[in-house]
Scaffold this active site. Structure first.
Site, PDB file in Angstrom:
ATOM      1  N   ASP A  33       0.625  13.514   1.497  1.00 53.25           N
ATOM      2  CA  ASP A  33       0.995  13.545  -0.205  1.00 53.25           C
ATOM      3  C   ASP A  33       2.390  14.162  -0.247  1.00 53.25           C
ATOM      4  O   ASP A  33       2.673  14.867   0.683  1.00 53.25           O
ATOM      5  CB  ASP A  33      -0.213  14.443  -0.745  1.00 53.25           C
ATOM      6  CG  ASP A  33      -0.466  13.849  -2.149  1.00 53.25           C
ATOM      7  OD1 ASP A  33      -1.343  13.297  -2.493  1.00 53.25           O
ATOM      8  OD2 ASP A  33       0.566  14.396  -3.089  1.00 53.25           O
ATOM      9  N   VAL A  90      -0.812   5.706  -3.681  1.00 51.57           N
ATOM     10  CA  VAL A  90      -0.374   6.444  -4.738  1.00 51.57           C
ATOM     11  C   VAL A  90      -0.641   5.914  -5.944  1.00 51.57           C
ATOM     12  O   VAL A  90      -1.246   4.904  -6.209  1.00 51.57           O
ATOM     13  CB  VAL A  90       1.269   6.488  -4.129  1.00 51.57           C
ATOM     14  CG1 VAL A  90       1.472   7.043  -2.883  1.00 51.57           C
ATOM     15  CG2 VAL A  90       2.055   5.236  -4.509  1.00 51.57           C
ATOM     16  N   GLU A  92      -0.759   4.094  -9.442  1.00 47.78           N
ATOM     17  CA  GLU A  92      -0.455   2.667  -9.939  1.00 47.78           C
ATOM     18  C   GLU A  92       0.883   2.121 -10.667  1.00 47.78           C
ATOM     19  O   GLU A  92       0.765   1.680 -11.680  1.00 47.78           O
ATOM     20  CB  GLU A  92      -1.683   2.213 -10.716  1.00 47.78           C
ATOM     21  CG  GLU A  92      -1.800   0.542 -10.987  1.00 47.78           C
ATOM     22  CD  GLU A  92      -2.249  -0.109  -9.737  1.00 47.78           C
ATOM     23  OE1 GLU A  92      -2.691   0.344  -8.632  1.00 47.78           O
ATOM     24  OE2 GLU A  92      -2.567  -1.330 -10.118  1.00 47.78           O
ATOM     25  N   HIS A 140      -8.102  -3.058  -0.927  1.00 49.12           N
ATOM     26  CA  HIS A 140      -8.661  -2.510  -2.347  1.00 49.12           C
ATOM     27  C   HIS A 140      -9.902  -2.010  -2.060  1.00 49.12           C
ATOM     28  O   HIS A 140     -11.161  -2.823  -1.986  1.00 49.12           O
ATOM     29  CB  HIS A 140      -8.407  -3.561  -3.256  1.00 49.12           C
ATOM     30  CG  HIS A 140      -8.941  -2.914  -4.730  1.00 49.12           C
ATOM     31  ND1 HIS A 140      -9.446  -3.776  -5.760  1.00 49.12           N
ATOM     32  CD2 HIS A 140      -8.527  -1.722  -5.120  1.00 49.12           C
ATOM     33  CE1 HIS A 140      -9.579  -2.709  -6.555  1.00 49.12           C
ATOM     34  NE2 HIS A 140      -9.308  -1.622  -6.293  1.00 49.12           N
TER      35      HIS A 140
END
Ligand SMILES: NC(=O)c1ccc[n+]([C@@H]2O[C@H](COP(=O)([O-])OP(=O)(O)OC[C@H]3O[C@@H](n4cnc5c(N)ncnc54)[C@H](O)[C@@H]3O)[C@@H](O)[C@H]2O)c1
Length: 283
Positions: A33, A90, A92, A140
């Site tokens: 991150d 991360v 959208e 997804h």
């Protein structure tokens, strides 16, 4: 292609959960991150998931510690050169995803599989800035990924079939159910979910109902484990808004959520992750 080591970009609502699922199957995973505090929150969340599994007797405390040790939280790109799969989770935003994937492509081997956890953006567009878009798939996962078995696997128009096969094999290897879904805005599940959410918001407005009443009725019906407002809070209102915008741009008014969520976001309320959304969360 066998995945010996994976990486997840983004340690938020989804990234932390996905890293936990991968570690549970015994694979090392780098969790990257840009925000140290978010990495700490993500790791704390992962430890909570393992603690709950241990309490229920589904894993020994010793094995849980071993699995947690497979996850390396970091802000840099150390150890990416031998990663076989990168899953991007991360926010959208198309331009962010394009930039993040182009950046990571320079750090991994030429054969590594790249995946995006986008909820609704076209995989082809997400991969538009890649040197080798043939290796990008949509992968997804659903919230909470530590519980939900389904994973949509989506090929963009450039994706090579061998990478799609590898993605499905990987999903199955971590004990999830991979379904191949055609590329379209919202894919399969969010197309249904967001149309339903738009209907619920209309019913709230037209019939003068309260979110709490609607959630209680849905939960009592046992058609779903939680009502639509509690679900939107859990998913993240910023994410729900971005997904709804993609879908209403593609399909029109039936996906329009109005300004119900926009008003909450303007007050800084992004759902459970910020402690406030339709409901207030403590602890
Ligand atoms: N929330 C859900 O229920 C859900 C479900 C399925 C898919 N998704 C999708 O997953 C993706 C992530 O959603 P989320 O809910 O986890 O978002 P989130 O806001 O909870 O987390 C996103 C994380 O990405 C980090 N980040 C930002 N820029 C970065 C960069 N350059 N490199 C690495 N990390 C970076 C942020 O610091 C944050 O921790 C989105 O595409 C979303 O549509 C979300």
């Amino acid at each position: 292609m066998y995945v010996f080591k994976a990486a997840v970009l983004g340690a938020g609502t989804m990234g932390a959960e996905i890293a936990q699922v991968i570690s549970l199957s015994g694979l090392p995973v780098v969790l990257k991150d840009v925000d140290e505090a978010q990495l700490e929150r993500g790791m704390a969340h992962i430890r909570d998931i393992y603690a709950r599994r241990a309490q229920r007797g589904r894993i020994s405390e010793h094995d849980a510690e071993d699995r947690i040790a497979l996850i390396t939280p970091q802000v840099g790109f150390e150890g990416f050169s031998d990663v076989d799969l990168v899953i991007e989770a991360v926010p959208e935003k198309l331009s962010l995803k394009q930039a993040v994937l182009a950046e990571v492509e320079a750090q991994v081997s030429k054969t590594a599989l790249l995946a995006t956890n986008t909820s609704a953006l076209p995989v082809t567009e997400v991969g538009a800035k890649l040197q080798k878009p043939q290796r990008l798939v949509g992968m997804h996962f659903f919230f909470p990924a530590s519980v939900m078995k389904l994973v949509e696997v989506i090929a963009g128009s450039e994706t090579d079939e061998e990478y799609v096969d590898s993605a499905v094999e990987f999903v199955e290897s971590i004990r999830r159910i991979g379904v191949r879904v055609r590329e379209c805005p919202g894919f399969l599940v969010n197309r249904i979910l967001m149309a339903g959410l738009a209907e619920v918001f209309r019913a709230e407005r037209d019939l003068g109902l309260q979110p709490r009443e609607i959630d209680a009725a849905v939960a009592a019906s046992r058609l779903a484990p939680m009502g639509p407002y509690a679900l939107a809070d859990a998913l993240g209102l910023d994410i729900a808004e971005d997904v709804a915008q993609t879908l209403s741009a593609a399909y029109g008014e039936r996906f329009d959520l109005g300004d119900r969520i926009t008003r909450l976001l303007a007050e800084g309320k992004r759902g459970a992750k910020t402690g406030e959304g339709f409901y207030t969360y403590t602890g």
